[in-house]
Design an enzyme around this catalytic site. Structure first.
Site, PDB file in Angstrom:
ATOM      1  CB  CYS A   1      -5.573  -2.806 -14.435  1.00  0.00           C
ATOM      2  SG  CYS A   1      -4.650  -3.820 -15.272  1.00  0.00           S
TER       3      CYS A   1
ATOM      4  CE1 TYR B   1      -5.433  -9.328 -24.577  1.00  0.00           C
ATOM      5  CE2 TYR B   1      -7.115  -7.921 -25.119  1.00  0.00           C
ATOM      6  CZ  TYR B   1      -5.956  -8.442 -25.251  1.00  0.00           C
ATOM      7  OH  TYR B   1      -4.962  -7.925 -26.558  1.00  0.00           O
TER       8      TYR B   1
ATOM      9  CG  ASP C   1     -10.678  -5.859 -18.371  1.00  0.00           C
ATOM     10  OD1 ASP C   1      -9.704  -5.215 -17.955  1.00  0.00           O
ATOM     11  OD2 ASP C   1     -11.539  -6.448 -17.610  1.00  0.00           O
TER      12      ASP C   1
ATOM     13  CD  GLN D   1     -11.773  -6.571 -12.902  1.00  0.00           C
ATOM     14  OE1 GLN D   1     -10.986  -6.284 -11.863  1.00  0.00           O
ATOM     15  NE2 GLN D   1     -11.707  -6.580 -14.065  1.00  0.00           N
TER      16      GLN D   1
ATOM     17  CD  GLU E   1      -8.944 -15.568 -20.346  1.00  0.00           C
ATOM     18  OE1 GLU E   1      -9.384 -14.014 -20.214  1.00  0.00           O
ATOM     19  OE2 GLU E   1      -7.907 -15.922 -20.186  1.00  0.00           O
TER      20      GLU E   1
ATOM     21  CB  CYS F   1      -1.005   0.189   1.132  1.00  0.00           C
ATOM     22  SG  CYS F   1      -2.194  -1.445   1.354  1.00  0.00           S
TER      23      CYS F   1
HETATM   24  C1  LIG Z   1      -7.643  -7.691 -16.634  1.00  0.00           C
HETATM   25  S1  LIG Z   1      -8.456  -9.623 -17.035  1.00  0.00           S
HETATM   26  C2  LIG Z   1      -9.838  -9.116 -17.627  1.00  0.00           C
HETATM   27  C3  LIG Z   1     -10.780 -10.247 -17.450  1.00  0.00           C
HETATM   28  C4  LIG Z   1     -12.457 -10.009 -17.344  1.00  0.00           C
HETATM   29  N1  LIG Z   1     -12.576  -8.954 -18.372  1.00  0.00           N
HETATM   30  C5  LIG Z   1     -12.870  -9.584 -16.272  1.00  0.00           C
HETATM   31  O1  LIG Z   1     -13.265  -8.284 -15.950  1.00  0.00           O
HETATM   32  O2  LIG Z   1     -13.064 -10.251 -15.082  1.00  0.00           O
HETATM   33  C6  LIG Z   1      -7.425  -9.947 -18.579  1.00  0.00           C
HETATM   34  C7  LIG Z   1      -7.528 -11.338 -18.895  1.00  0.00           C
HETATM   35  O3  LIG Z   1      -6.879 -11.616 -20.211  1.00  0.00           O
HETATM   36  C8  LIG Z   1      -6.412 -12.818 -20.439  1.00  0.00           C
HETATM   37  N2  LIG Z   1      -5.391 -12.586 -21.413  1.00  0.00           N
HETATM   38  C9  LIG Z   1      -4.023 -12.100 -21.090  1.00  0.00           C
HETATM   39  N3  LIG Z   1      -3.389 -12.146 -22.361  1.00  0.00           N
HETATM   40  C10 LIG Z   1      -4.405 -12.529 -23.213  1.00  0.00           C
HETATM   41  C11 LIG Z   1      -4.222 -12.735 -24.507  1.00  0.00           C
HETATM   42  N4  LIG Z   1      -2.968 -12.658 -25.341  1.00  0.00           N
HETATM   43  N5  LIG Z   1      -5.276 -13.347 -25.272  1.00  0.00           N
HETATM   44  C12 LIG Z   1      -6.382 -13.876 -24.561  1.00  0.00           C
HETATM   45  N6  LIG Z   1      -6.592 -13.573 -23.494  1.00  0.00           N
HETATM   46  C13 LIG Z   1      -5.385 -12.842 -22.641  1.00  0.00           C
HETATM   47  C14 LIG Z   1      -5.988 -13.034 -19.054  1.00  0.00           C
HETATM   48  O4  LIG Z   1      -6.022 -14.406 -18.808  1.00  0.00           O
HETATM   49  C15 LIG Z   1      -7.245 -12.418 -18.133  1.00  0.00           C
HETATM   50  O5  LIG Z   1      -8.236 -13.459 -17.862  1.00  0.00           O
END
Ligand SMILES: C[S@@+](CC[C@H](N)C(=O)[O-])C[C@H]1O[C@@H](n2cnc3c(N)ncnc32)[C@H](O)[C@@H]1O
Length: 462
Positions: free
Chosen positions: A417, A321, A390, A292, A342, A90
């Site tokens: 993020c 994603y 995302d 999240q 994903e 933190c």
């Molecule tokens: C920030 S999280 C967002 C997940 C979802 N939108 C949520 O709000 O719960 C990013 C996601 O992207 C996936 N990810 C990362 N790189 C990726 C890629 N090159 N292709 C597909 N998915 C990917 C990760 O496994 C993760 O589940």
């Protein structure tokens, strides 16, 4: 003397200097200037006048340790956590929450201007929490051995030295109880603790996940190999001691890496997943799936993403994603069809199950790399009216952005993020005819330097 020869820096290691902090760095450190040189001072708050000791001098900047607050910023407060200065979790606990929200918005504004070269974007005030404590539903603690006992907590900033913690102020209280119980049981049963230096020992990390609404909890014990002496006994005792636990899982990570989770998981006691809900939808979450971490603010974030998507019921939407399909399912109720992409297969399995669990049929999920699947869909002639994305902290690969442009959706909703990669990607999208209209920062991670954003991006001419 050649033009390239560097000017001697105005400070040297060990020197004590007086500085005034004027901003925050990307890791939450105070940023000051001393005779033209940028100085990063962890623990400094904008507005502070500080005495700092220089530790490291680079060509363009120096790092210094806070020695004394000579004149506190009006925003400086006493951290609630006894290890706030020592633990890296933190870095903003010493700054009043309202000021944190203001500073996070400023970080977004600065990133959009400097890294994205974007102007004219409306950046709204950060949406914060009424009670910014105990908000995390997922804890991840490295485990170590010190002075004859098991310790676990967080790595001190920039090191792999574990700061042992009893109770983390931003974690769900059940996660703190899981941590305490695992430390005690691992010690009692003499489980060999992992040593990073020699890559020996068994127990590496403890993960705790808690369903905020359902109260269901999961403990994941990460081991260095398949052997886990007394693993099942410890799991049963954990479940007996912590009634919220419905799942204790062993995750096997034999690789010498900073990545916490390995590929293989096995249930030691109870179920293989927990459930939680966001709004009126229910989700099943397995140990390796992304969910999240701040469920209260997730509702705020997804609400904004839905609002920015501006759906009328007739659209095809691609959710890139998509994790376990959380955003996808909210979108699906307001449009004709959603395609989620994903790459974690377990997350895609969760996503299908979550769609079925919530009776949502107008959605399908593709397991694969967005940088491969999105160009493939575009080449096959699939068109989307709206694309929601995302990505992880590093942002999007170029082929993803190009495929989006090729599909020519009228709107892109970018959830991020990391303000730096967001700004870079929005800058690239601007070059492809997509204008960022507004950005809403949402405080998903109070007291940390992270800021989540949702951006509304429109195709030029629509
Ligand atoms: C920030 S999280 C967002 C997940 C979802 N939108 C949520 O709000 O719960 C990013 C996601 O992207 C996936 N990810 C990362 N790189 C990726 C890629 N090159 N292709 C597909 N998915 C990917 C990760 O496994 C993760 O589940």
């Amino acid at each position: 003397m050649s033009m390239q020869e560097t000017v001697k820096p105005p400070v040297r290691p060990g020197q004590e200097i007086e500085v005034t902090v004027h901003g925050l760095g990307s890791s939450g450190e105070g940023v000051a200037r001393y005779e033209g040189l940028t100085i990063f001072v962890p623990g400094g708050a904008p507005g502070d006048r500080l005495l700092a000791r220089v530790q490291e001098v680079k060509r363009n900047y120096a790092r210094a340790a806070l020695v004394q607050v000579l004149e506190p910023s009006p925003d400086r407060v006493t951290p609630v956590c006894p290890v706030a200065g020592e633990c890296g979790g933190c870095p903003l606990q010493h700054i009043a929450y309202e000021a944190q929200l203001r500073l996070k918005r400023q970080q977004v504004v600065d990133a959009l201007e400097r890294l994205g070269k974007l102007s004219g974007v409306t950046v709204h005030p950060t949406l914060g929490m009424a009670e910014p404590w105990e908000y995390r539903n997922k804890a991840q603690f490295p485990v170590g051995w010190r002075a004859g006992r098991v310790i676990a907590g967080f790595f001190a900033p920039g090191t792999h030295r574990i700061v042992d913690i009893e109770r983390c102020a931003i974690q769900h209280p059940v996660a703190n109880r899981i941590l305490a119980a695992v430390k005690e049981l691992a010690g009692r049963y003499g489980v060999p603790i992992y040593d990073e230096g020699t890559h020996t020992g068994v127990l590496r990390h403890v993960l705790a996940r808690v369903g905020r609404r359902t109260g269901e909890a999961m403990a994941v014990l990460v081991t260095n190999g398949p052997e886990f002496p007394h693993g099942r006994t410890i799991a049963r005792e954990l479940m007996a001691r912590i009634p919220e636990l419905v799942s204790v899982v062993q995750n096997i990570n034999p690789v010498r890496t900073n990545v916490v989770l390995g590929r293989e998981s096995r249930v030691l006691a109870g179920r293989d997943s927990i459930t939680d809900s966001i709004g009126d939808l229910e989700f099943s979450i397995s140990p390796v799936s992304f969910f999240q971490v701040n469920p209260a603010q997730t509702e705020v974030l997804y609400g904004k993403a839905l609002e920015y998507a501006g759906l009328t019921g007739s659209e095809t939407v691609i959710d890139l994603y998509c994790g376990i399909g959380t955003i996808s399912l909210f979108l699906a109720r307001q449009c004709r069809e959603v395609i989620g992409i994903e790459w974690v297969e377990e997350a895609v399995e969760d996503a299908w199950e979550n769609a079925a669990r919530n009776g949502i049929r107008n959605v399908r999920f593709i397991a694969g790399d967005a940088a491969v699947e999105m160009p493939r869909l575009a080449a096959e002639g699939v068109r989307a009216d709206v694309v929601v994305l995302d990505p992880p902290r590093k942002g999007c690969e170029e082929p993803v952005l190009q495929a989006i442009a090729q599909m020519a959706p009228r709107r892109v909703v970018y959830v991020s993020c990391n303000a730096a990669s967001l700004a870079r990607d929005l800058g690239r999208l601007a070059g492809m005819g997509y204008r960022t209209v507004e950005v809403q920062p949402v405080d998903m991670f109070p007291h940390t330097a992270h800021v989540e954003c949702v951006a509304r991006v429109e195709r030029e001419g629509t």
